[in-house]
Design an enzyme around this catalytic site. Sequence first.
Site, short mmCIF file in Angstrom:
data_model
loop_
_atom_site.label_atom_id
_atom_site.label_comp_id
_atom_site.label_asym_id
_atom_site.label_seq_id
_atom_site.Cartn_x
_atom_site.Cartn_y
_atom_site.Cartn_z
N THR A 104 -28.93 71.61 -28.51
CA THR A 104 -29.83 72.06 -29.27
C THR A 104 -31.26 72.32 -28.49
O THR A 104 -31.49 71.29 -27.66
CB THR A 104 -29.90 71.15 -30.31
OG1 THR A 104 -28.96 70.76 -31.13
CG2 THR A 104 -31.16 71.54 -31.55
N THR B 175 -27.78 68.28 -42.21
CA THR B 175 -28.26 69.26 -41.17
C THR B 175 -27.73 69.05 -39.81
O THR B 175 -27.94 69.98 -38.95
CB THR B 175 -29.92 69.35 -41.12
OG1 THR B 175 -30.39 68.31 -41.31
CG2 THR B 175 -30.27 70.35 -42.14
N GLU C 269 -24.96 68.49 -36.66
CA GLU C 269 -23.46 68.82 -36.22
C GLU C 269 -23.32 70.12 -37.26
O GLU C 269 -22.11 70.40 -37.73
CB GLU C 269 -22.47 67.65 -36.53
CG GLU C 269 -22.30 66.64 -35.67
CD GLU C 269 -22.00 66.98 -34.45
OE1 GLU C 269 -20.96 67.62 -34.31
OE2 GLU C 269 -22.37 66.49 -33.57
N ASP D 257 -25.85 72.83 -39.73
CA ASP D 257 -26.57 72.95 -41.04
C ASP D 257 -25.34 73.21 -42.22
O ASP D 257 -24.62 74.13 -41.95
CB ASP D 257 -27.95 73.89 -41.16
CG ASP D 257 -28.07 74.14 -42.40
OD1 ASP D 257 -29.27 73.33 -42.71
OD2 ASP D 257 -27.63 75.21 -43.21
#
Lengths: 679, 679
Positions: free
Chosen positions: A175, A457, A459, A461
């Site tokens: 991320t 949210t 792993e 959303d």
Amino acid sequence: MTADTASSSSPAGSTGDSADAPRESIPDPLADVHPPSGRLSIDVPSLTRFLDGPHAEVREEVRKRLVDHADLLAEADDLGKDDYRDRVRDVVVELAGTGATAMGLPKEYGGGGDIGASIAAFETLAFGDLSVLTKVGVQFGLFGGAILQLGTKAHHDRWIADIASGRLLGCFAMTESGHGSNVADIETTAVYDPTTEEFVLTTPHDAARKDYIGNAARHGELAVVFAQLEVAGEQHGVHAIVVPIRVDGEPAPGVRIEDCGTKLGLNGVDNGRLWFDGVRVPRANMLDRFASVSPEGIYSSDIESQGRRFFTMLGTLVQGRVSVGGAGINAAKVAMTVAVKYADRRRQFEAGEEGTEQLLLDYGMHQRRLLPLLARTYALHFAQEVVAADLHEVFSSPDADEKSRKLLESRAAGTKALGTWHATRVIQECREACGGAGYLAENRFAALKADTDVFTTFEGDNHVLLQLVAKGLLTDYSSGFADMDQFGMVRFVAGMAVDTVLEKTNVHKLLERIKDALPGGSEDDWDSEAGLLDPDYQLAMLRFREEHMIGGVARRIKGQVDRGGNGGDVFSSVQDHVIATARAHVERLVLEAFVDKLETMEEGDEKVALHLLCDLHALSTIEADRAWFMEHGRLTVQRSKAITAEVNVLCRKVRPIAGDLVDAFAVPRELLRAESLIG
Amino acid sequence: MTADTASSSSPAGSTGDSADAPRESIPDPLADVHPPSGRLSIDVPSLTRFLDGPHAEVREEVRKRLVDHADLLAEADDLGKDDYRDRVRDVVVELAGTGATAMGLPKEYGGGGDIGASIAAFETLAFGDLSVLTKVGVQFGLFGGAILQLGTKAHHDRWIADIASGRLLGCFAMTESGHGSNVADIETTAVYDPTTEEFVLTTPHDAARKDYIGNAARHGELAVVFAQLEVAGEQHGVHAIVVPIRVDGEPAPGVRIEDCGTKLGLNGVDNGRLWFDGVRVPRANMLDRFASVSPEGIYSSDIESQGRRFFTMLGTLVQGRVSVGGAGINAAKVAMTVAVKYADRRRQFEAGEEGTEQLLLDYGMHQRRLLPLLARTYALHFAQEVVAADLHEVFSSPDADEKSRKLLESRAAGTKALGTWHATRVIQECREACGGAGYLAENRFAALKADTDVFTTFEGDNHVLLQLVAKGLLTDYSSGFADMDQFGMVRFVAGMAVDTVLEKTNVHKLLERIKDALPGGSEDDWDSEAGLLDPDYQLAMLRFREEHMIGGVARRIKGQVDRGGNGGDVFSSVQDHVIATARAHVERLVLEAFVDKLETMEEGDEKVALHLLCDLHALSTIEADRAWFMEHGRLTVQRSKAITAEVNVLCRKVRPIAGDLVDAFAVPRELLRAESLIG
């Protein structure tokens, strides 16, 4: 007023019943206020074994280990941020020593070599401190899983044993701040330099920093970094490279690390941010199962499409979603246990005869608040059992076909979404049902609520995950799943006009099953003829809704695109319909899992009890969307009211055994941390 | 399939629209995807003044003071428990110095002498740290309010000036561990000893300890203690006595104090537990506005009934509920502001034309998630304005009649319940709509969520409050309100059989108004003839539902009692119906407040904008319960679908001005604490 409204005594909105309506169609709720004389006698340990399923021993072992560390639950309140993180790290390493955390890693490296067992162990960890669970997930699932699934033997030999033992802690750095769900477009770069045979990692700007990365702020030494790979001036898309981020407790050269700081919950996990300023790592650090770079800088991969390659990589990480979904469902069990047991002993108001007080759980409203949620917790437990078994099967057989993988990914995404939303809802309702005491940290709700909140949210959303599920439904999993940008619903929608979507989907297969199963047999009367407690009827309702929604959303997309709408606008206008369709699909799978499981059960009071729960789950699910069923001609007003009344009756029947049903979850008393609520 | 389901393209459950349905009844959502050419131009400061209402200056002043202390929001993350508490105490005392906190106390003691202003100030405090707000509520509202309302001039002269200045901090000690909502049955005793002219306070056992008491664990010197009064061997029910609990920082003799410890939120407030072991206080310490004890031990009161006396006392404390409801609504504004502004700048997915990305708020699903909640936040704001004005009126005129007081109590209870549930829901949805970033303490959601969670259960559990509202509806406030055990719905229910309930209620008055207002005019066609955007239609729907439910629940209770059901069982079986009825009542009041307020507004784009919001609120409220309206013959399937489609159209119309609409709340940027979300 119409005749109907004038003559019937009104149900109370979505929660009322209808005691005074005609007897032939609507049961009298008072008939069942008192426990039936033949009260069910539940063998709790036997029900626990049934719930624990094929990995009962693993679950039992993890329960024991958690009890060893039960003190952590209270200590967490008063430890400072860093002390709490270190304490959690110590517990994780200790657990690793018992073998409880690395069951999914191969035996030759000290793991358990059993994916099903690893999911069972992880789910059970949700009974304890959830920072421990999350750190286990980061370390053994994400970090270890990435090296296992995306790397090859050399990587495994080099790192997996140390990962399994907890000697080497690491991160899964995917991320970025600017790209939450849209991971295919991350911007960190990895440029291959053939002169030194190294990859050079760079964070081009602040929005491309790696963010919310577990193990990054304090404990991680390595990170699996996802970056856009460039070789000889050519872009090859996202690849995973192992990067040392910390040496002797200090950031490695060229690596900047920032602490994400205090969070709403999970403060025992050291989330951080990472920047790379021309960090060089050897060529061998690229995880090369699906693509590799030769020393002289020639890129090769068996998978031609860039997008397909990336989603093949992501697909191997589906275990994370299965794990989080299971964690949510099991955290919900902790909350249900406390709230039901509290309501089964607390006397709040004077009621009944002078001097006798009713228990909270004797109140209709309290039953309505808790018992359908209890039924749904059971339903989701069985749905999770199916997805965990699928995961085990697909990942234990290297030759699992692509369709099985896609079905698994879809099912994992859907169960994760429903399971984690359920956790949020259950924990909130249970907290409120225990009043102000539920707000004190000395009772477990405070931590449960704060810690699980992010499950919806992370792993993936939940809304994005349901879009993924819908995409699979609209293509019958036959194409376009892996090839597409995971989140490019818009492009997908624009492209749908070229095909006749309806013919590709399985929209009429389910309706065939409805017609076969139900007494009426014709299209028009199956719903009005069947009994409300007939599982075929309940399933038929959910199948009908799913089919109708799939067909409807496909027609709407096609119609609007044909009329010249652009992809973005069309998608925007159908997005809620798309998500509702996916939800309807997953709801059907959940009910099927419950009904199927019941058929495997031996006759006895436990089976009778679970039948009650299954009926309660099915009818309260239909009730929640009864407006839709009425709007689509599948429920008459009378029948809709009868369902509401039946849900109330089922609540009253479940009430006397509710305590046994939560005891069967077997959350160790030491972990409930609800001294002042349930002693 | 029925003709309907075969021909229409299905809406997506509760959130779908119906673009492909017949044009005459259902708007095409795509028609309004792009902002209308005549886009509304909102004068934000002017809208803020309109929202701020009669106490705009007070609100503006409190905003400024909060900005002075904005640093506290971040500091709170890292301060230890005691340091955070002390810091909050300091801020509260500083605020007291500015006059912002004691506006409800009389001028002669340094207060502001204006109840309306005090509510406005308190509500605005919800924009800042909520521990500060809560400590202000405890100190000036509960503790100061009890001495003001239950005491007489000697008490006022002795304490109020020091309370108003913050020099003397104190507690409101009502709740006991064993009696959360059922305060009439608390067990702490106060026995009068005429030989020394003292009251002797005793905690008879652990369940009678005072619990969750704000200011008790660290800062409070005095406590208003509610106890069962015994004089000359006779029991007189619950009375309030002022007890010193701490002297020079140490517990007073005979007083045991325990810290409630860490909580889910509000950790800047020092909640504690109190035990009394024969603590003696002078006779003068009894707050004697409604009852007194003479030196020789003769008890006297102008109110004969014990129950009535207690509920008169409680009634004077209604300000607390009005305050908490307003705090919830204003905390929701903070969350809405962050989530709408984030969605109005964040580009997540590629959409539309190649290279252009849509904003999150351009997505249908995102609009559906946020904009009806924004509309409801406005609606509740105006409903709160009404209840605050009622409070001011009733408490500023000493001769307010009993019916006004009861109506106020009911309205305060209902608005508190809906306002605080709304806060919980809004903050959760907004947190999720901001993804993982919403989970970090560096963004305000973490604190908002944790701190507001208890609002739904403190100052009266929301479900219990709605029962109170229902009781008023069932008696038309004409009897039995004050005389009854506040929570004795069961006894109330059992007693109802003796009267003809329906004739006592106002069940047919509302229907008269429907018939007068709407075009059809007859009972049968008012709903099908009216336009969906006609406020008379919208109100008629909510009035119909309320009336029908009141009548229904009264008939059910009477029927079951007449058939021999005992009070407890009958109440248990109708409890959910009772609560749904109260909720329907409050929903109607909320919509009326919004519609009435619009009529006072000058013509202009701001009025057009608020009309859109009012329509969106009304129709999404009807949509949420459309199953009920269909079940009761007030919505056809077609019209139900049309409402869903209209809600979508309204969302698209509100979308371009959504940023302005949250800016109008005027939450100071320094308090949003959402740097990484909205810059």
